[in-house]
Design a protein around this motif. Structure first.
Motif, PDB file in Angstrom:
ATOM      1  N   GLY A   1       6.328   4.196   5.139  1.00 28.18           N
ATOM      2  CA  GLY A   1       5.207   3.394   5.600  1.00 28.18           C
ATOM      3  C   GLY A   1       5.495   1.903   5.510  1.00 28.18           C
ATOM      4  N   THR A   2       6.224   1.506   4.461  1.00 30.58           N
ATOM      5  CA  THR A   2       6.611   0.104   4.325  1.00 30.58           C
ATOM      6  C   THR A   2       7.558  -0.311   5.446  1.00 30.58           C
TER       7      THR A   2
ATOM      8  N   TYR B   1      16.456   4.266   0.716  1.00 27.51           N
ATOM      9  CA  TYR B   1      15.475   5.238   0.234  1.00 27.51           C
ATOM     10  C   TYR B   1      15.918   5.834  -1.099  1.00 27.51           C
TER      11      TYR B   1
ATOM     12  N   GLU C   1       0.839  -1.202   0.000  1.00 23.89           N
ATOM     13  CA  GLU C   1       0.000   0.000   0.000  1.00 23.89           C
ATOM     14  C   GLU C   1       0.874   1.253   0.000  1.00 23.89           C
ATOM     15  N   PHE C   2       2.036   1.166   0.651  1.00 22.10           N
ATOM     16  CA  PHE C   2       2.953   2.304   0.693  1.00 22.10           C
ATOM     17  C   PHE C   2       3.967   2.250  -0.449  1.00 22.10           C
TER      18      PHE C   2
ATOM     19  N   LEU D   1       9.353   7.521  -4.996  1.00 18.30           N
ATOM     20  CA  LEU D   1       8.328   8.052  -4.105  1.00 18.30           C
ATOM     21  C   LEU D   1       9.006   8.939  -3.070  1.00 18.30           C
TER      22      LEU D   1
ATOM     23  N   LYS E   1      10.294  10.025   0.462  1.00 23.41           N
ATOM     24  CA  LYS E   1      10.750   9.188   1.572  1.00 23.41           C
ATOM     25  C   LYS E   1       9.633   8.973   2.587  1.00 23.41           C
ATOM     26  N   GLU E   2       8.810   9.993   2.817  1.00 25.38           N
ATOM     27  CA  GLU E   2       7.748   9.900   3.821  1.00 25.38           C
ATOM     28  C   GLU E   2       6.737   8.810   3.460  1.00 25.38           C
ATOM     29  N   GLU E   3       6.473   8.640   2.168  1.00 25.44           N
ATOM     30  CA  GLU E   3       5.547   7.588   1.737  1.00 25.44           C
ATOM     31  C   GLU E   3       6.191   6.213   1.859  1.00 25.44           C
ATOM     32  N   ALA E   4       7.422   6.093   1.370  1.00 26.41           N
ATOM     33  CA  ALA E   4       8.115   4.811   1.416  1.00 26.41           C
ATOM     34  C   ALA E   4       8.328   4.346   2.852  1.00 26.41           C
TER      35      ALA E   4
END
Length: 272
Positions: A206-207, A194, A44-45, A199, A201-204
């Motif tokens: 999440g994983t 990263y 999802e992330f 994407l 970094k803030e989104e990635a």
């Protein structure tokens, strides 16, 4: 939940496993719904996770063929996971039928399934051991019975070091392994970062949180930090690069790859 025949007794199949999640990303069948659920949350992330894993496997196969081309016929694959099509022993033995491969993993499912896959192959073994305790690997009788550590070995650390926290001293463990290998040996390594992920970094991140929640922290290191794992070894061309950029097959140029395939770094180092 019914326990399938390939899942050994004594493991908790209600807890996600990194090895089985990896198997799911690659389209394998040795995973449970709990693994698939965790993998889907991670996706999802970072929806390109399967593409990253495919690029990782493709790099591994190219690096194994490269190693055979340099005359190496012994492979030590630590953190080998659950065997899937095109695994190290298949690639190495296709290039050199005399190649010997020792797999190492601490996941009981990976070890049990590997034993089943390798049955009847006297040039490949699986040993239950942990990267964080390198001496146990280097003295394991299954490994020393197959590999001659006085001769060059290709040490594979593919998609494993980013699951070892700094508190567990991964640099010390890799240094001990590096120093124990004969001149002419290779280190084959991939690592998450990263850097290169298409994407923010803030989104990635999440994983990373998903893996932390299943008690398998995913440690994203910088290119510079990953490069330090090769200390004392000379990086072969083209150096530490994204996975599609390491000696790509001519059939597909790197720029044709999915953008997610460029996440993280890969490299091969040689001991003089």
């Amino acid at each position: 939940m019914e326990r399938p025949a390939w899942a050994p007794q004594g493991i908790d199949i209600s807890v996600p496993s990194v090895s089985r999640m990896y198997d799911f990303y690659l389209g394998g069948s040795h995973n449970f719904e709990v693994d698939r659920e965790a993998a889907r949350k991670a996706m999802e992330f970072l929806p390109g996770l399967p593409k990253i894993m495919q690029a990782n496997r493709a790099f591994m196969r190219r690096a194994v063929r490269y190693a055979v081309g340099t005359g190496i016929d012994q492979f030590l694959d630590i953190g080998s996971g659950i065997p899937t099509f095109g695994n190290v022993h298949e690639v190495a033995q296709a290039a050199d039928p005399g190649a010997r491969v020792a797999y190492v993993d601490h996941d009981p499912v990976a070890v049990a399934h590997s034993r089943a896959v390798l049955e009847g192959d006297d040039r490949a073994v699986i040993a239950a051991a942990d990267l964080r305790r390198p001496k146990e690997i280097l003295t394991n009788p299954e490994i020393t019975g197959l590999l001659d550590l006085e001769r060059p070995v290709a040490l594979l650390l593919v998609a494993v070091l980013h699951f070892v926290e700094d508190a567990d001293d991964p640099r010390g463990a890799v240094a001990e392994l590096r120093e124990s290998l004969a001149p002419g040996s290779l280190i084959v390594l991939t690592h998450a970062s990263y850097e290169g992920i298409p994407l923010p970094k803030e989104e990635a991140a999440g994983t990373v949180g998903v893996y932390r929640n299943i008690r398998n922290p995913l440690i994203m290191r910088s290119r510079e930090g990953i490069g330090r794992f090769f200390e004392g070894y000379e990086l072969v061309e083209p150096g530490l690069v994204s996975m599609p950029e390491w000696r790509p097959d001519t059939a597909q140029a790197p720029e044709q790859e999915d953008p997610y395939a460029f996440s993280g770094f890969a490299g091969v180092g040689r001991k003089a």
